[in-house]
Scaffold this motif. Structure first.
Motif, PDB file in Angstrom:
ATOM      1  N   TYR A  63       0.819  -1.204   0.000  1.00 20.15           N
ATOM      2  CA  TYR A  63       0.000   0.000   0.000  1.00 20.15           C
ATOM      3  C   TYR A  63       0.855   1.257   0.000  1.00 20.15           C
ATOM      4  O   TYR A  63       1.878   1.340   0.682  1.00 20.15           O
ATOM      5  CB  TYR A  63      -0.902   0.026   1.237  1.00 20.15           C
ATOM      6  CG  TYR A  63      -1.644   1.329   1.418  1.00 20.15           C
ATOM      7  CD1 TYR A  63      -2.676   1.689   0.562  1.00 20.15           C
ATOM      8  CD2 TYR A  63      -1.327   2.199   2.456  1.00 20.15           C
ATOM      9  CE1 TYR A  63      -3.365   2.874   0.726  1.00 20.15           C
ATOM     10  CE2 TYR A  63      -2.014   3.393   2.642  1.00 20.15           C
ATOM     11  CZ  TYR A  63      -3.029   3.726   1.770  1.00 20.15           C
ATOM     12  OH  TYR A  63      -3.704   4.908   1.928  1.00 20.15           O
ATOM     13  N   ARG A  64       0.413   2.222  -0.799  1.00 18.89           N
ATOM     14  CA  ARG A  64       0.936   3.578  -0.738  1.00 18.89           C
ATOM     15  C   ARG A  64      -0.235   4.518  -0.974  1.00 18.89           C
ATOM     16  O   ARG A  64      -1.029   4.315  -1.907  1.00 18.89           O
ATOM     17  CB  ARG A  64       2.015   3.804  -1.790  1.00 18.89           C
ATOM     18  CG  ARG A  64       2.712   5.151  -1.666  1.00 18.89           C
ATOM     19  CD  ARG A  64       3.868   5.264  -2.630  1.00 18.89           C
ATOM     20  NE  ARG A  64       4.666   6.455  -2.398  1.00 18.89           N
ATOM     21  CZ  ARG A  64       5.786   6.754  -3.046  1.00 18.89           C
ATOM     22  NH1 ARG A  64       6.241   5.923  -3.981  1.00 18.89           N
ATOM     23  NH2 ARG A  64       6.451   7.853  -2.763  1.00 18.89           N
ATOM     24  N   ARG A  65      -0.356   5.513  -0.130  1.00 19.76           N
ATOM     25  CA  ARG A  65      -1.557   6.357  -0.146  1.00 19.76           C
ATOM     26  C   ARG A  65      -1.830   6.950  -1.529  1.00 19.76           C
ATOM     27  O   ARG A  65      -2.980   6.980  -1.986  1.00 19.76           O
ATOM     28  CB  ARG A  65      -1.420   7.466   0.903  1.00 19.76           C
ATOM     29  CG  ARG A  65      -2.562   8.446   0.907  1.00 19.76           C
ATOM     30  CD  ARG A  65      -2.532   9.323   2.140  1.00 19.76           C
ATOM     31  NE  ARG A  65      -2.990   8.604   3.328  1.00 19.76           N
ATOM     32  CZ  ARG A  65      -3.049   9.148   4.538  1.00 19.76           C
ATOM     33  NH1 ARG A  65      -2.668  10.383   4.736  1.00 19.76           N
ATOM     34  NH2 ARG A  65      -3.496   8.445   5.566  1.00 19.76           N
ATOM     35  N   SER A  66      -0.798   7.416  -2.217  1.00 18.78           N
ATOM     36  CA  SER A  66      -1.003   8.052  -3.523  1.00 18.78           C
ATOM     37  C   SER A  66      -1.226   7.045  -4.642  1.00 18.78           C
ATOM     38  O   SER A  66      -1.661   7.413  -5.737  1.00 18.78           O
ATOM     39  CB  SER A  66       0.203   8.929  -3.871  1.00 18.78           C
ATOM     40  OG  SER A  66       1.384   8.141  -3.972  1.00 18.78           O
ATOM     41  N   GLN A  67      -0.961   5.764  -4.385  1.00 12.96           N
ATOM     42  CA  GLN A  67      -1.071   4.748  -5.429  1.00 12.96           C
ATOM     43  C   GLN A  67      -2.113   3.679  -5.133  1.00 12.96           C
ATOM     44  O   GLN A  67      -2.475   2.906  -6.023  1.00 12.96           O
ATOM     45  CB  GLN A  67       0.292   4.069  -5.645  1.00 12.96           C
ATOM     46  CG  GLN A  67       1.386   5.035  -6.094  1.00 12.96           C
ATOM     47  CD  GLN A  67       2.736   4.356  -6.211  1.00 12.96           C
ATOM     48  OE1 GLN A  67       2.859   3.139  -6.091  1.00 12.96           O
ATOM     49  NE2 GLN A  67       3.779   5.151  -6.443  1.00 12.96           N
ATOM     50  N   GLY A  68      -2.579   3.603  -3.900  1.00 12.59           N
ATOM     51  CA  GLY A  68      -3.571   2.599  -3.546  1.00 12.59           C
ATOM     52  C   GLY A  68      -2.925   1.262  -3.202  1.00 12.59           C
ATOM     53  O   GLY A  68      -1.781   1.204  -2.755  1.00 12.59           O
ATOM     54  N   PHE A  69      -3.676   0.175  -3.447  1.00 13.23           N
ATOM     55  CA  PHE A  69      -3.279  -1.160  -3.009  1.00 13.23           C
ATOM     56  C   PHE A  69      -2.926  -2.057  -4.181  1.00 13.23           C
ATOM     57  O   PHE A  69      -3.543  -1.997  -5.246  1.00 13.23           O
ATOM     58  CB  PHE A  69      -4.425  -1.819  -2.238  1.00 13.23           C
ATOM     59  CG  PHE A  69      -4.828  -1.063  -0.999  1.00 13.23           C
ATOM     60  CD1 PHE A  69      -4.266  -1.357   0.221  1.00 13.23           C
ATOM     61  CD2 PHE A  69      -5.780  -0.051  -1.066  1.00 13.23           C
ATOM     62  CE1 PHE A  69      -4.636  -0.670   1.362  1.00 13.23           C
ATOM     63  CE2 PHE A  69      -6.167   0.644   0.072  1.00 13.23           C
ATOM     64  CZ  PHE A  69      -5.582   0.323   1.284  1.00 13.23           C
ATOM     65  N   ASN A  70      -1.933  -2.904  -3.954  1.00 11.97           N
ATOM     66  CA  ASN A  70      -1.596  -3.967  -4.902  1.00 11.97           C
ATOM     67  C   ASN A  70      -1.413  -5.257  -4.123  1.00 11.97           C
ATOM     68  O   ASN A  70      -0.690  -5.289  -3.112  1.00 11.97           O
ATOM     69  CB  ASN A  70      -0.308  -3.646  -5.664  1.00 11.97           C
ATOM     70  CG  ASN A  70      -0.507  -2.549  -6.689  1.00 11.97           C
ATOM     71  OD1 ASN A  70      -1.254  -2.704  -7.642  1.00 11.97           O
ATOM     72  ND2 ASN A  70       0.144  -1.415  -6.464  1.00 11.97           N
ATOM     73  N   ARG A  71      -2.061  -6.312  -4.577  1.00  6.87           N
ATOM     74  CA  ARG A  71      -1.923  -7.599  -3.896  1.00  6.87           C
ATOM     75  C   ARG A  71      -0.599  -8.234  -4.285  1.00  6.87           C
ATOM     76  O   ARG A  71      -0.235  -8.259  -5.467  1.00  6.87           O
ATOM     77  CB  ARG A  71      -3.074  -8.525  -4.261  1.00  6.87           C
ATOM     78  CG  ARG A  71      -3.001  -9.855  -3.528  1.00  6.87           C
ATOM     79  CD  ARG A  71      -4.322 -10.547  -3.488  1.00  6.87           C
ATOM     80  NE  ARG A  71      -4.258 -11.747  -2.658  1.00  6.87           N
ATOM     81  CZ  ARG A  71      -5.285 -12.268  -2.036  1.00  6.87           C
ATOM     82  NH1 ARG A  71      -6.455 -11.679  -2.104  1.00  6.87           N
ATOM     83  NH2 ARG A  71      -5.159 -13.373  -1.328  1.00  6.87           N
ATOM     84  N   LEU A  72       0.132  -8.732  -3.288  1.00  5.03           N
ATOM     85  CA  LEU A  72       1.378  -9.442  -3.537  1.00  5.03           C
ATOM     86  C   LEU A  72       1.054 -10.927  -3.651  1.00  5.03           C
ATOM     87  O   LEU A  72       0.602 -11.548  -2.688  1.00  5.03           O
ATOM     88  CB  LEU A  72       2.368  -9.209  -2.393  1.00  5.03           C
ATOM     89  CG  LEU A  72       2.828  -7.759  -2.183  1.00  5.03           C
ATOM     90  CD1 LEU A  72       3.773  -7.672  -0.983  1.00  5.03           C
ATOM     91  CD2 LEU A  72       3.512  -7.210  -3.429  1.00  5.03           C
ATOM     92  N   ASN A  73       1.254 -11.480  -4.820  1.00  2.00           N
ATOM     93  CA  ASN A  73       0.938 -12.893  -5.045  1.00  2.00           C
ATOM     94  C   ASN A  73       2.085 -13.765  -4.569  1.00  2.00           C
ATOM     95  O   ASN A  73       2.848 -14.331  -5.349  1.00  2.00           O
ATOM     96  CB  ASN A  73       0.639 -13.131  -6.529  1.00  2.00           C
ATOM     97  CG  ASN A  73      -0.633 -12.441  -6.971  1.00  2.00           C
ATOM     98  OD1 ASN A  73      -1.650 -12.498  -6.287  1.00  2.00           O
ATOM     99  ND2 ASN A  73      -0.580 -11.754  -8.107  1.00  2.00           N
TER     100      ASN A  73
END
Length: 328
Positions: free
Chosen positions: A169-179
């Protein structure tokens, strides 16, 4: 009857740094909150909870629809706001509902207990009324409760509880799931100290504004740690991940968020065989996390308990909110 459950969370890396748009890694763990919901033949919403509301509370449906939800306890009002938002956006509350909340997540320990309840609560109501929904609908409703309960949350808690797994997570970029797969135990050490997340955030920011050039270096170091941690997770290098937890804790401790009780549990866990241990969450009390292999779990649990903490073993939960129908 509908039953929905949602997991707790731990911050592996990056708490406090996310406030200034730096990276964080959060993970869902297999401690869960459950919400049971079923229609009744009254004009009331009935809510009971085993958390901190031992009595059943009944609220007239028309009051919830109109938004007249003030005067109730801080644990109940966010739930009523979720129901009000649901009635406004998804489906008019036109039947009475019995709701029961049960949770195995320690409260006030930085493990996202309230978010897990709000996520499970939102999913249960959506399913009960047969509304077609996705995880973002659940998060949107749950976030209404989170905002009322905690001011302006980052959104990490509700999102990780809804999706499960491990998120970057980064506030300016949102969320990305780590597979990635992480099967090692995550041992929690809960202290009896109570603290305000908002107070701890403000304490850190006040110090940062006093020493901006120093803190900028500390914050940049966090992103380097997160970068290394992603590689460690991808390669399943638990020893490396433990070392990074220790380094991350050093940074967090420099921000002034650790306590003697937290430090005692962290060093007890490390001395008992943990690869690494750190504070998780806002600090000032709450919880620590430690990672180890299975062979040292019992000694770490004992060390934490012997040093004044409450030890709990947990594992990454690859799934987030779950909803089922069941017979009464």
């Amino acid at each position: 009857m509908v039953v929905a459950s949602a997991p707790a969370k731990v911050i592996l890396f990056g708490e406090h740094f996310v406030v200034e748009d730096k990276f964080a890694i959060a993970a869902a763990i297999n401690l869960r909150a459950k919400v049971f919901a079923d229609f009744n033949d009254s004009n009331f919403i009935s809510i009971s909870s085993d958390i901190n509301s031992p009595n059943t509370i009944k609220i007239p449906i028309n009051m919830i629809i109109s938004g007249d939800i003030h005067g109730y306890s801080p644990s109940i009002t966010p739930l009523l706001l979720i129901l009000h938002e649901f009635s406004f956006k998804h489906h008019l509350l036109d039947r009475g509902v019995d709701i029961s909340i049960k949770s195995e997540i320690p409260m006030g320990a930085g493990l996202g207990s309230s978010a897990a309840v709000f996520v499970a609560f939102s999913a249960a109501i959506l399913k009960l009324y047969n509304v077609k929904f996705n995880l973002y609908d659940v998060i949107e409703l749950a976030s209404k409760g989170e905002s009322l309960a905690h001011g302006k949350p980052s959104g990490i808690d509700a999102t990780i509880s809804a999706f499960g797994g491990i998120l970057l997570y980064r506030r300016s970029q949102g969320f990305n799931r780590l597979n990635v797969k992480f099967n090692a135990p995550i041992i929690l050490g809960i202290t009896p100290e109570h603290r305000s997340t908002a107070d701890m955030v403000n304490k850190v920011l006040k110090l940062k504004y006093k020493y901006p050039s120093i803190f900028n270096l500390i914050y940049d170091a966090n992103d380097k740690i997160v970068e290394e941690a992603i590689n460690a997770l991808i390669s399943s290098d638990i020893n490396r991940l433990g070392e990074l937890l220790n380094i991350s804790h050093g940074l967090l401790s420099s921000l002034g968020i650790s306590t003697l009780n937290l430090e005692r549990l962290i060093y007890a866990a490390r001395n008992a065989g943990a690869y690494g241990a750190k504070v998780t969450g806002a600090g000032g009390g709450g919880a620590i996390i430690a990672i180890s292999n299975e062979s040292t779990v019992s000694s770490i649990l004992k060390a934490i308990n012997d040093n004044g903490g409450k030890a709990i073993i947990s594992y990454i939960s690859d799934y987030g909110v779950n909803v089922d129908e069941c017979s009464n």
